[in-house]
Scaffold this active site. Structure first.
Site, PDB file in Angstrom:
ATOM      1  N   GLY A  11     -48.020  31.418 -24.942  1.00  0.00           N
ATOM      2  CA  GLY A  11     -47.499  30.736 -26.113  1.00  0.00           C
ATOM      3  C   GLY A  11     -47.759  31.507 -27.394  1.00  0.00           C
ATOM      4  N   SER A 108     -55.687  18.583 -26.806  1.00  0.00           N
ATOM      5  CA  SER A 108     -55.370  17.790 -27.989  1.00  0.00           C
ATOM      6  C   SER A 108     -56.303  16.588 -28.064  1.00  0.00           C
ATOM      7  CB  SER A 108     -53.919  17.304 -27.926  1.00  0.00           C
ATOM      8  OG  SER A 108     -53.674  16.312 -28.895  1.00  0.00           O
ATOM      9  N   SER A 109     -56.574  16.141 -29.283  1.00  0.00           N
ATOM     10  CA  SER A 109     -57.431  14.966 -29.468  1.00  0.00           C
ATOM     11  C   SER A 109     -56.754  13.675 -29.034  1.00  0.00           C
ATOM     12  CB  SER A 109     -57.849  14.847 -30.938  1.00  0.00           C
ATOM     13  OG  SER A 109     -56.711  14.742 -31.782  1.00  0.00           O
ATOM     14  N   CYS A 110     -55.450  13.727 -28.722  1.00  0.00           N
ATOM     15  CA  CYS A 110     -54.760  12.509 -28.271  1.00  0.00           C
ATOM     16  C   CYS A 110     -55.176  12.108 -26.854  1.00  0.00           C
ATOM     17  CB  CYS A 110     -53.251  12.681 -28.344  1.00  0.00           C
ATOM     18  SG  CYS A 110     -52.575  13.753 -27.073  1.00  0.00           S
ATOM     19  N   TYR A 137     -47.901  12.858 -22.834  1.00  0.00           N
ATOM     20  CA  TYR A 137     -48.499  14.121 -23.273  1.00  0.00           C
ATOM     21  C   TYR A 137     -50.014  14.094 -23.063  1.00  0.00           C
ATOM     22  CZ  TYR A 137     -49.944  17.862 -26.490  1.00  0.00           C
ATOM     23  OH  TYR A 137     -50.509  18.990 -27.048  1.00  0.00           O
ATOM     24  N   LYS A 141     -52.535  16.521 -20.730  1.00  0.00           N
ATOM     25  CA  LYS A 141     -53.681  17.271 -21.242  1.00  0.00           C
ATOM     26  C   LYS A 141     -54.984  16.871 -20.533  1.00  0.00           C
ATOM     27  CE  LYS A 141     -51.570  19.966 -24.016  1.00  0.00           C
ATOM     28  NZ  LYS A 141     -51.554  21.426 -23.761  1.00  0.00           N
ATOM     29  N   HIS A 180     -44.875  16.994 -36.645  1.00  0.00           N
ATOM     30  CA  HIS A 180     -45.991  16.113 -36.932  1.00  0.00           C
ATOM     31  C   HIS A 180     -45.955  15.705 -38.405  1.00  0.00           C
ATOM     32  CE1 HIS A 180     -47.575  18.025 -33.191  1.00  0.00           C
ATOM     33  NE2 HIS A 180     -48.019  16.803 -32.998  1.00  0.00           N
TER      34      HIS A 180
END
Length: 322
Positions: A11, A108-110, A137, A141, A180
């Site tokens: 990426g 990710s913090s999600c 998502y 993760k 975002h």
């Protein structure tokens, strides 16, 4: 890591990957590998296996992902779970299979429950329901974290998982359909100022609080942890302070110089009400963020202005982010 070690940044054209690439170059690393999505489809198992067999990188930064804001997550849940699971599975498995020394997986913090105690400790993972708007998502993760842990436990593969908070900065996605909140507000205020609009609509109530980390700080933290961190458990990467969406909007409004009013559309979703990471473990490993939000927003707005002068497609994410 030695300066001539072969380092693959998955990426490398996306916001996170390009920041890691810049940081490695600045540190004097000379053997960096990157492939665009046209050159290498990371969701293609055979193609990824061939790439690793031919290149055999010593270190891997897995920054490739399908990413987006609330609207994108709501509109394309199948793409978010399928593409992220495929990318992670292919890269992590083949890095182990072809002898990579160490891999850093960027999540990710999600991943954390919607209503878990604040600030969020790493131990809060899987202790409650996720935020529905980005659940596919988040589940992908979480699977990436578990895959890194499993390959470490079974094979001794040195795979670490870094969980950054909300990111912004150079290379951000300013497309209003998929971006975002921070880049979306920059674009909305800039275009409203150009048109002379009397007001700008903002989704939700403005009360949710968010933590924002400049992507160059994340790149610095990623390199720091690649050198110093090796553990089964994932580690939070953030700044340790948060701000409400309303306060963020006012801060961006000042930077952009927009003179109109803010109108909060309370019929639109807020997302998670609070999301602040506990970064005590990160600080124990000798790292803290260095870029203030004021300076970071100004830097990001300058980058937006340069990109917006050309073709509008430049405001969208680079396809090689995945």
């Amino acid at each position: 890591m030695n300066k001539d070690d072969k380092i693959y940044i998955a990426g490398h054209r996306g916001m996170v990957g390009s920041a890691i690439w810049r940081r490695l170059e600045a540190e004097g690393y000379t053997n960096l590998i990157g492939r665009t999505s046209r050159e290498l489809d990371l969701t293609n198992q055979e193609a990824v296996e061939t790439f690793f067999a031919e290149n055999r990188p010593d270190y891997v930064f897995l920054a490739a992902a399908k990413v987006g804001g609330i609207k994108a997550n709501n509109d394309y849940p199948a793409e978010f779970i399928h593409q992220n699971l495929a990318i992670q599975t292919n890269v992590i498995h083949n890095a182990w299979k072809f002898g990579t020394t160490k891999l850093a997986f960027l999540g990710s913090s999600c991943i954390y429950p919607r209503d878990c105690p604040q600030p969020i400790k790493e131990e809060s993972l899987l202790t409650g329901p996720l935020e529905p708007t980005n659940q596919p998502y988040a589940i992908a993760k979480i699977a990436g974290i578990e895959m890194c842990k499993s390959y470490r436990r079974q094979y001794g593969f040195d795979a670490i998982s870094l969980m950054p908070t909300n990111l912004y900065g150079p290379g951000d996605n300013f497309d209003l359909e998929t971006s975002h909140v921070l880049p979306a507000l920059i674009r909305k205020f800039h275009e409203a100022k150009e048109r002379g609009d009397p007001e700008v609509e903002i989704w939700g109530t403005g009360t949710p609080r968010r933590e924002f980390l400049h992507v160059d700080d994340l790149a610095d933290a990623s390199l720091h942890l690649m050198r110093r961190y090796s553990a089964l458990e994932h580690i939070n990467v953030g700044v340790g302070t948060d701000i409400s969406i309303c306060e963020l909007a006012e801060q961006i409004l000042d930077v952009v110089g927009y003179q109109g009013e803010l109108r909060f559309n309370t019929e639109k979703p807020d997302g998670t009400p609070l999301k602040l990471l506990d970064v005590s473990r990160l600080r124990d490993f000798g790292w803290a963020a260095g870029i203030t939000l004021d300076n970071g927003i100004s830097d990001t707005y300058q980058g937006y202005q340069l990109r917006s002068k050309g073709d509008g497609s430049r405001l969208q994410p680079d396809s090689s982010n995945q």
